[in-house]
Design a protein around this motif. Structure first.
Motif, PDB file in Angstrom:
ATOM      1  N   SER A 250     -11.418  20.325   2.079  1.00 35.33           N
ATOM      2  CA  SER A 250     -12.883  20.351   2.091  1.00 35.33           C
ATOM      3  C   SER A 250     -13.461  19.747   0.823  1.00 35.33           C
ATOM      4  O   SER A 250     -12.881  19.859  -0.261  1.00 35.33           O
ATOM      5  CB  SER A 250     -13.385  21.796   2.222  1.00 35.33           C
ATOM      6  OG  SER A 250     -13.001  22.344   3.461  1.00 35.33           O
ATOM      7  N   LEU A 251     -14.607  19.117   0.981  1.00 37.79           N
ATOM      8  CA  LEU A 251     -15.391  18.665  -0.165  1.00 37.79           C
ATOM      9  C   LEU A 251     -16.017  19.878  -0.845  1.00 37.79           C
ATOM     10  O   LEU A 251     -16.201  20.930  -0.222  1.00 37.79           O
ATOM     11  CB  LEU A 251     -16.487  17.707   0.281  1.00 37.79           C
ATOM     12  CG  LEU A 251     -16.029  16.421   0.981  1.00 37.79           C
ATOM     13  CD1 LEU A 251     -17.218  15.728   1.638  1.00 37.79           C
ATOM     14  CD2 LEU A 251     -15.347  15.493  -0.014  1.00 37.79           C
ATOM     15  N   ALA A 252     -16.349  19.731  -2.109  1.00 39.66           N
ATOM     16  CA  ALA A 252     -16.957  20.845  -2.846  1.00 39.66           C
ATOM     17  C   ALA A 252     -18.274  21.260  -2.207  1.00 39.66           C
ATOM     18  O   ALA A 252     -18.627  22.444  -2.194  1.00 39.66           O
ATOM     19  CB  ALA A 252     -17.170  20.446  -4.308  1.00 39.66           C
ATOM     20  N   SER A 253     -19.000  20.300  -1.643  1.00 41.58           N
ATOM     21  CA  SER A 253     -20.253  20.618  -0.951  1.00 41.58           C
ATOM     22  C   SER A 253     -20.460  19.609   0.167  1.00 41.58           C
ATOM     23  O   SER A 253     -19.920  18.497   0.141  1.00 41.58           O
ATOM     24  CB  SER A 253     -21.443  20.585  -1.916  1.00 41.58           C
ATOM     25  OG  SER A 253     -21.556  19.317  -2.525  1.00 41.58           O
ATOM     26  N   SER A 254     -21.238  19.996   1.137  1.00 41.20           N
ATOM     27  CA  SER A 254     -21.499  19.111   2.273  1.00 41.20           C
ATOM     28  C   SER A 254     -22.250  17.868   1.821  1.00 41.20           C
ATOM     29  O   SER A 254     -22.988  17.877   0.835  1.00 41.20           O
ATOM     30  CB  SER A 254     -22.325  19.852   3.330  1.00 41.20           C
ATOM     31  OG  SER A 254     -21.621  20.977   3.807  1.00 41.20           O
ATOM     32  N   THR A 255     -22.038  16.777   2.554  1.00 45.36           N
ATOM     33  CA  THR A 255     -22.735  15.531   2.260  1.00 45.36           C
ATOM     34  C   THR A 255     -22.939  14.784   3.574  1.00 45.36           C
ATOM     35  O   THR A 255     -22.433  15.208   4.623  1.00 45.36           O
ATOM     36  CB  THR A 255     -21.936  14.674   1.261  1.00 45.36           C
ATOM     37  OG1 THR A 255     -22.708  13.545   0.870  1.00 45.36           O
ATOM     38  CG2 THR A 255     -20.614  14.196   1.864  1.00 45.36           C
ATOM     39  N   THR A 256     -23.660  13.702   3.540  1.00 44.75           N
ATOM     40  CA  THR A 256     -23.818  12.894   4.745  1.00 44.75           C
ATOM     41  C   THR A 256     -22.665  11.910   4.850  1.00 44.75           C
ATOM     42  O   THR A 256     -22.020  11.558   3.857  1.00 44.75           O
ATOM     43  CB  THR A 256     -25.141  12.117   4.732  1.00 44.75           C
ATOM     44  OG1 THR A 256     -25.148  11.240   3.602  1.00 44.75           O
ATOM     45  CG2 THR A 256     -26.331  13.069   4.657  1.00 44.75           C
ATOM     46  N   LEU A 257     -22.423  11.459   6.061  1.00 50.91           N
ATOM     47  CA  LEU A 257     -21.339  10.508   6.284  1.00 50.91           C
ATOM     48  C   LEU A 257     -21.568   9.228   5.490  1.00 50.91           C
ATOM     49  O   LEU A 257     -20.624   8.689   4.896  1.00 50.91           O
ATOM     50  CB  LEU A 257     -21.235  10.210   7.784  1.00 50.91           C
ATOM     51  CG  LEU A 257     -20.152   9.223   8.213  1.00 50.91           C
ATOM     52  CD1 LEU A 257     -18.767   9.698   7.780  1.00 50.91           C
ATOM     53  CD2 LEU A 257     -20.198   9.019   9.740  1.00 50.91           C
ATOM     54  N   HIS A 263     -19.028   7.080  -1.540  1.00 54.05           N
ATOM     55  CA  HIS A 263     -18.135   7.787  -2.465  1.00 54.05           C
ATOM     56  C   HIS A 263     -16.711   7.241  -2.347  1.00 54.05           C
ATOM     57  O   HIS A 263     -16.041   6.989  -3.368  1.00 54.05           O
ATOM     58  CB  HIS A 263     -18.170   9.280  -2.143  1.00 54.05           C
ATOM     59  CG  HIS A 263     -17.294  10.125  -2.994  1.00 54.05           C
ATOM     60  ND1 HIS A 263     -17.465  10.242  -4.365  1.00 54.05           N
ATOM     61  CD2 HIS A 263     -16.218  10.917  -2.678  1.00 54.05           C
ATOM     62  CE1 HIS A 263     -16.541  11.070  -4.855  1.00 54.05           C
ATOM     63  NE2 HIS A 263     -15.779  11.478  -3.848  1.00 54.05           N
ATOM     64  N   VAL A 264     -16.243   7.049  -1.126  1.00 58.54           N
ATOM     65  CA  VAL A 264     -14.897   6.508  -0.912  1.00 58.54           C
ATOM     66  C   VAL A 264     -14.786   5.107  -1.509  1.00 58.54           C
ATOM     67  O   VAL A 264     -13.808   4.789  -2.206  1.00 58.54           O
ATOM     68  CB  VAL A 264     -14.556   6.488   0.596  1.00 58.54           C
ATOM     69  CG1 VAL A 264     -13.261   5.709   0.846  1.00 58.54           C
ATOM     70  CG2 VAL A 264     -14.443   7.907   1.132  1.00 58.54           C
ATOM     71  N   LYS A 265     -15.788   4.274  -1.268  1.00 57.44           N
ATOM     72  CA  LYS A 265     -15.765   2.915  -1.815  1.00 57.44           C
ATOM     73  C   LYS A 265     -15.721   2.926  -3.338  1.00 57.44           C
ATOM     74  O   LYS A 265     -14.928   2.203  -3.952  1.00 57.44           O
ATOM     75  CB  LYS A 265     -17.000   2.141  -1.340  1.00 57.44           C
ATOM     76  CG  LYS A 265     -16.947   1.686   0.096  1.00 57.44           C
ATOM     77  CD  LYS A 265     -18.297   1.185   0.599  1.00 57.44           C
ATOM     78  CE  LYS A 265     -18.860   0.060  -0.239  1.00 57.44           C
ATOM     79  NZ  LYS A 265     -20.157  -0.401   0.264  1.00 57.44           N
ATOM     80  N   ASN A 266     -16.552   3.768  -3.929  1.00 61.34           N
ATOM     81  CA  ASN A 266     -16.629   3.800  -5.402  1.00 61.34           C
ATOM     82  C   ASN A 266     -15.348   4.337  -6.025  1.00 61.34           C
ATOM     83  O   ASN A 266     -14.831   3.776  -6.996  1.00 61.34           O
ATOM     84  CB  ASN A 266     -17.822   4.648  -5.845  1.00 61.34           C
ATOM     85  CG  ASN A 266     -19.149   4.013  -5.502  1.00 61.34           C
ATOM     86  OD1 ASN A 266     -19.234   2.796  -5.351  1.00 61.34           O
ATOM     87  ND2 ASN A 266     -20.189   4.824  -5.356  1.00 61.34           N
ATOM     88  N   ARG A 267     -14.828   5.431  -5.476  1.00 54.96           N
ATOM     89  CA  ARG A 267     -13.670   6.086  -6.097  1.00 54.96           C
ATOM     90  C   ARG A 267     -12.386   5.294  -5.894  1.00 54.96           C
ATOM     91  O   ARG A 267     -11.497   5.324  -6.734  1.00 54.96           O
ATOM     92  CB  ARG A 267     -13.511   7.498  -5.546  1.00 54.96           C
ATOM     93  CG  ARG A 267     -14.645   8.446  -5.904  1.00 54.96           C
ATOM     94  CD  ARG A 267     -14.736   8.652  -7.406  1.00 54.96           C
ATOM     95  NE  ARG A 267     -13.572   9.398  -7.901  1.00 54.96           N
ATOM     96  CZ  ARG A 267     -13.130   9.341  -9.151  1.00 54.96           C
ATOM     97  NH1 ARG A 267     -13.721   8.547 -10.025  1.00 54.96           N
ATOM     98  NH2 ARG A 267     -12.088  10.058  -9.512  1.00 54.96           N
TER      99      ARG A 267
END
Length: 372
Positions: A250-257, A263-267
């Motif tokens: 799980s992510l630390a908090s919910s987010t939008t797709l 986030h995936v692109k940046n990280r």
């Protein structure tokens, strides 16, 4: 003088992290081209072994390449230097460069590709997505003089025994009396030859994973005060740690797709991702499988994933995921490049007393796709 490090020594370090036995049967991991017995000069980490990577290794004076994707998947019927693969192998042989691959074993291993991706993306409380096996567990029971209980328990713990969850030094200890008579040719730590001795001892019982069993036993024997330590090893039917490819957490908090895509692109430093699903959908539970993971969309959905991050998603499988309500972020197979820095970091740590050995990562982009 420090002993020179051989290629086989580096292979053993990689296999300590990602044992070869974890690899799938169809995979071809381990030595690809070269030698076990050459002295290590310089190591390069790469995702793929393409000709550009080999040329880079030649320029950089590298004589050992550690790759994720095997150079050789199928048996060679001929070595034709006029083909791309033939040129690569010819250059490796001509320049005395060894290639070693850790593939599905590094995908499955703790701290391997899928855990690296989860850590990078901030996915917590992970478990295995596609379970393939459980680690075998053993119980060690060793008898120790009371005076040496802590010494032996510490060395067992330092070598992987007695670790349960986030606890170390886990054991059950019972006290008793040991009797023995040292015979001719002995040099007893306690007692006198030909006389019956009685010693206050502690029986230490602890659990160890199969891959740590030999180290735990050998180091225990080294530290044990007796010439002939008494110990038992019991195979257990308890289920050990689950192993397999992919992770779900799980992510630390919910987010939008859409925000998760960014986030995936940046990280992962990817220029693009493909995505299915409602971009404004709220997501929190995430399945991850580096490489090609399209076979497991229904498993990810059954395990409660809101979104599945993987690569190589084909058109109709993406439609199936879309129809099932599972969002998919296809970041491409090249997302596995995250293994390069992680493998370099691991080897830097393991080779810290070998300051003369440099570990570098390939700077070559081996992603075959361009987006216009």
């Amino acid at each position: 003088m420090n002993k020179q490090l051989l290629h086989s020594d580096v292979f053993q370090l990689i296999e300590k992290w990602a044992p070869k036995k974890l690899a799938y049967e169809w995979d071809n991991v381990g030595l690809q081209v070269g030698s076990y017995n050459k002295v290590v000069k310089k190591i390069m980490i790469t995702l793929d072994v393409l000709e550009s990577v080999v040329d880079e290794a030649i320029r950089e004076g590298v004589n050992l390449i550690i790759a994720h994707h095997p150079l050789l998947f199928k048996s060679l019927k001929q070595l034709n230097a006029d083909t791309p693969q033939g040129r690569i192998i010819s250059k490796l042989i001509q320049h005395d460069i060894t290639v070693y691959a850790a593939h599905t074993n590094l995908d499955i291993a703790n701290g391997g590709v899928n855990d690296i991706l989860c850590n990078l993306l901030g996915i917590k409380d992970t478990s295995v997505l596609v379970e393939s096996e459980s680690k075998n567990l053993y119980k060690i029971a060793v008898y120790v003089p009371k005076t040496h209980t802590k010494i032996v328990q510490d060395v067992l713990s330092e070598n992987g025994a007695g670790h349960i969850g986030n606890y170390s030094h886990c054991s059950f200890q019972t006290e008793g009396k040991r009797a023995f008579k040292p015979l001719e040719g002995t040099n007893p730590h306690i007692g006198t030859r030909h006389e019956l001795a009685h010693v206050d001892e502690v029986r230490i019982e602890t659990i160890v994973k199969e891959e740590n069993l030999n180290d735990a036993i050998s180091k225990m024997i080294e530290k044990h005060p007796y010439e002939e330590p008494a110990y038992d090893i019991f195979p257990l039917k308890n289920k050990g740690e689950k192993m397999g490819v992919g992770r779900i957490g799980s992510l630390a908090s919910s987010t939008t797709l859409i925000d998760l895509c960014e986030h995936v692109k940046n990280r992962t430093e990817m220029n693009h991702v493909r995505v299915t699903g409602d971009l404004e959908k709220t997501v929190k539970k995430v399945a991850v499988l580096g490489g090609s993971g399209e076979k497991y969309i229904h498993l990810a959905k059954r395990k409660g994933a809101d979104v599945y991050i993987t690569g190589d998603m084909s058109f109709h499988v993406a439609q199936d995921a879309w129809a099932a309500g599972l969002a998919v972020i296809d970041a491409g197979h090249y997302i596995e490049k995250v293994m390069k820095e992680a493998t370099k970091s691991y080897l830097d740590t393991m080779l810290k007393d070998k300051a003369t050995i440099e570990v570098v990562t390939s700077k070559m982009n081996t992603d075959p796709f361009q987006f216009i």
